[in-house]
Motif scaffolding. Structure first.
Motif, mmCIF file in Angstrom:
data_model
loop_
_atom_site.group_PDB
_atom_site.id
_atom_site.type_symbol
_atom_site.label_atom_id
_atom_site.label_comp_id
_atom_site.label_asym_id
_atom_site.label_seq_id
_atom_site.Cartn_x
_atom_site.Cartn_y
_atom_site.Cartn_z
ATOM 1 N N TYR A 152 46.445 29.702 25.084
ATOM 2 C CA TYR A 152 47.028 29.121 26.294
ATOM 3 C C TYR A 152 46.302 29.617 27.541
ATOM 4 N N GLY A 200 43.868 27.297 29.720
ATOM 5 C CA GLY A 200 44.230 27.051 31.118
ATOM 6 C C GLY A 200 43.089 27.378 32.060
ATOM 7 N N TRP A 227 41.477 24.289 34.238
ATOM 8 C CA TRP A 227 41.633 24.332 35.687
ATOM 9 C C TRP A 227 40.342 24.732 36.402
ATOM 10 N N GLY A 244 44.803 28.586 36.313
ATOM 11 C CA GLY A 244 44.837 28.339 34.873
ATOM 12 C C GLY A 244 45.318 29.540 34.087
ATOM 13 N N GLY A 300 49.027 29.850 34.770
ATOM 14 C CA GLY A 300 49.726 28.770 34.082
ATOM 15 C C GLY A 300 49.784 28.986 32.579
ATOM 16 N N GLY A 301 48.708 29.505 31.994
ATOM 17 C CA GLY A 301 48.703 29.787 30.564
ATOM 18 C C GLY A 301 49.686 30.883 30.197
ATOM 19 N N LEU A 328 53.186 29.401 30.497
ATOM 20 C CA LEU A 328 53.486 28.526 29.371
ATOM 21 C C LEU A 328 53.793 29.328 28.115
#
Length: 112
Positions: A42, A46, A50, A74, A77-78, A81
């Motif tokens: 992830y 990301g 990104w 990224g 965000g990873g 997530l």
């Protein structure tokens, strides 16, 4: 069609069609390797996605800093997530030993 359930090793029933957490086996006996690989995927995914978006925007707008902001976004965000999928939480309680949890499951204690 009725919802069939399967019984896990610990006796709890889990719906057969329930989606498992990505990267975690049903028996949770993988030592965290699969969950760690999912978190890694992830975060790296990301960063790559990104960064490419930032690189494209840098190319269009003639800037040089958006790719770095995209990489940071990224990575965050990873991690977010993977956290939302429950991959970053600890499976055991920290700071406690098995003796701190109370009497044994069979109820036979030698306390007098």
């Amino acid at each position: 069609m009725p919802d069939r359930k399967r019984t896990a090793k610990n006796g709890s029933s889990v719906p057969k069609n329930a989606a498992p957490t990505p990267g975690v086996s049903a028996e949770n006996n993988d030592g965290g390797y699969n969950a760690g690989m999912a978190v890694f995927s992830y975060i790296i995914g990301g960063i790559i996605v990104w960064s490419l978006i930032g690189w494209g925007l840098d190319y269009l707008w003639g800037t040089r800093w958006i790719v770095l902001a995209g990489a940071l976004l990224g990575a965050l965000g990873g991690f977010y997530l993977s956290h939302m999928h429950g991959l970053t939480s600890s499976r055991t309680t920290t700071g406690k030993s098995g003796a701190d949890s109370g009497p044994s499951a069979d109820g036979n204690t030698n306390a007098k």
